[in-house]
Write a protein that holds these residues in place. Sequence first.
Motif, PDB file in Angstrom:
ATOM      1  N   GLU A   7      -2.639  -5.430  10.964  1.00  0.00           N
ATOM      2  CA  GLU A   7      -1.749  -5.862   9.897  1.00  0.00           C
ATOM      3  C   GLU A   7      -2.449  -6.916   9.043  1.00  0.00           C
ATOM      4  O   GLU A   7      -2.801  -7.984   9.543  1.00  0.00           O
ATOM      5  CB  GLU A   7      -0.445  -6.383  10.490  1.00  0.00           C
ATOM      6  N   LYS A  12       1.936 -14.645  -0.266  1.00  0.00           N
ATOM      7  CA  LYS A  12       3.082 -13.901  -0.815  1.00  0.00           C
ATOM      8  C   LYS A  12       2.971 -13.660  -2.315  1.00  0.00           C
ATOM      9  O   LYS A  12       3.534 -12.704  -2.832  1.00  0.00           O
ATOM     10  CB  LYS A  12       4.396 -14.630  -0.509  1.00  0.00           C
ATOM     11  N   VAL A  44      -2.432  -1.887   7.876  1.00  0.00           N
ATOM     12  CA  VAL A  44      -1.099  -2.087   7.304  1.00  0.00           C
ATOM     13  C   VAL A  44      -1.172  -3.134   6.197  1.00  0.00           C
ATOM     14  O   VAL A  44      -1.558  -4.281   6.423  1.00  0.00           O
ATOM     15  CB  VAL A  44      -0.106  -2.545   8.399  1.00  0.00           C
ATOM     16  N   PRO A  46       0.817  -5.518   3.522  1.00  0.00           N
ATOM     17  CA  PRO A  46       2.144  -6.140   3.461  1.00  0.00           C
ATOM     18  C   PRO A  46       3.016  -5.534   2.355  1.00  0.00           C
ATOM     19  O   PRO A  46       2.512  -4.966   1.383  1.00  0.00           O
ATOM     20  CB  PRO A  46       1.843  -7.607   3.151  1.00  0.00           C
ATOM     21  N   GLU A  47       4.315  -5.693   2.507  1.00  0.00           N
ATOM     22  CA  GLU A  47       5.299  -5.131   1.579  1.00  0.00           C
ATOM     23  C   GLU A  47       5.089  -5.556   0.123  1.00  0.00           C
ATOM     24  O   GLU A  47       5.375  -4.785  -0.786  1.00  0.00           O
ATOM     25  CB  GLU A  47       6.721  -5.521   2.005  1.00  0.00           C
ATOM     26  N   GLN A  48       4.606  -6.783  -0.110  1.00  0.00           N
ATOM     27  CA  GLN A  48       4.507  -7.254  -1.487  1.00  0.00           C
ATOM     28  C   GLN A  48       3.353  -6.612  -2.258  1.00  0.00           C
ATOM     29  O   GLN A  48       3.312  -6.668  -3.464  1.00  0.00           O
ATOM     30  CB  GLN A  48       4.390  -8.788  -1.550  1.00  0.00           C
ATOM     31  N   ASN A  50       1.582  -3.986  -4.255  1.00  0.00           N
ATOM     32  CA  ASN A  50       2.019  -2.790  -4.977  1.00  0.00           C
ATOM     33  C   ASN A  50       0.894  -2.074  -5.703  1.00  0.00           C
ATOM     34  O   ASN A  50       1.099  -1.002  -6.256  1.00  0.00           O
ATOM     35  CB  ASN A  50       3.179  -3.100  -5.939  1.00  0.00           C
ATOM     36  N   GLU A  80      -0.757   2.112   6.036  1.00  0.00           N
ATOM     37  CA  GLU A  80       0.676   1.937   5.797  1.00  0.00           C
ATOM     38  C   GLU A  80       0.810   0.940   4.665  1.00  0.00           C
ATOM     39  O   GLU A  80       0.069  -0.038   4.594  1.00  0.00           O
ATOM     40  CB  GLU A  80       1.383   1.410   7.047  1.00  0.00           C
ATOM     41  N   ALA A  81       1.753   1.216   3.779  1.00  0.00           N
ATOM     42  CA  ALA A  81       1.993   0.342   2.624  1.00  0.00           C
ATOM     43  C   ALA A  81       3.457   0.456   2.229  1.00  0.00           C
ATOM     44  O   ALA A  81       4.233   1.178   2.859  1.00  0.00           O
ATOM     45  CB  ALA A  81       1.066   0.727   1.471  1.00  0.00           C
ATOM     46  N   SER A  82       3.813  -0.231   1.155  1.00  0.00           N
ATOM     47  CA  SER A  82       5.213  -0.319   0.740  1.00  0.00           C
ATOM     48  C   SER A  82       5.800   1.009   0.265  1.00  0.00           C
ATOM     49  O   SER A  82       7.010   1.167   0.218  1.00  0.00           O
ATOM     50  CB  SER A  82       5.366  -1.371  -0.362  1.00  0.00           C
ATOM     51  N   SER A  83       4.949   1.969  -0.090  1.00  0.00           N
ATOM     52  CA  SER A  83       5.459   3.270  -0.522  1.00  0.00           C
ATOM     53  C   SER A  83       4.457   4.367  -0.173  1.00  0.00           C
ATOM     54  O   SER A  83       3.262   4.106  -0.006  1.00  0.00           O
ATOM     55  CB  SER A  83       5.706   3.279  -2.033  1.00  0.00           C
ATOM     56  N   LYS A  84       4.956   5.593  -0.080  1.00  0.00           N
ATOM     57  CA  LYS A  84       4.082   6.732   0.190  1.00  0.00           C
ATOM     58  C   LYS A  84       3.106   6.938  -0.960  1.00  0.00           C
ATOM     59  O   LYS A  84       1.951   7.313  -0.739  1.00  0.00           O
ATOM     60  CB  LYS A  84       4.913   7.998   0.419  1.00  0.00           C
TER      61      LYS A  84
END
Length: 96
Positions: A7, A12, A44, A46-48, A50, A80-84
């Motif tokens: 990860e 942020k 992986v 992080p979600e932020q 893009n 793995e990321a915030s979107s496919k």
Amino acid sequence: MKKNRIELIFDKEIVCLVGNPFGYSVYQEQIKCKFDYGCINIIVFPEQINRVAISFMQGMMRDLLKKIPKNEILSRVEFEASSKALVERIKERVVF
């Protein structure tokens, strides 16, 4: 095959990853010591995050591509990321 999750951690405020030197420093600091060549490694983001530029991926994957042939890299490394859609763009940048 066993899976190994790595990860990544970024401030942020960082939402876009660019630059070969930055990608290489992320590899050196966050991936190199955790990467297991006997496993499928899941990197992986992080979600932020893009956006991920090809220059970043070139730096991040430089040493791995010296040890794993380009045509085998995506069978040994998953993302793995915030979107496919972002995962697909990352994978495209790996096999540049």
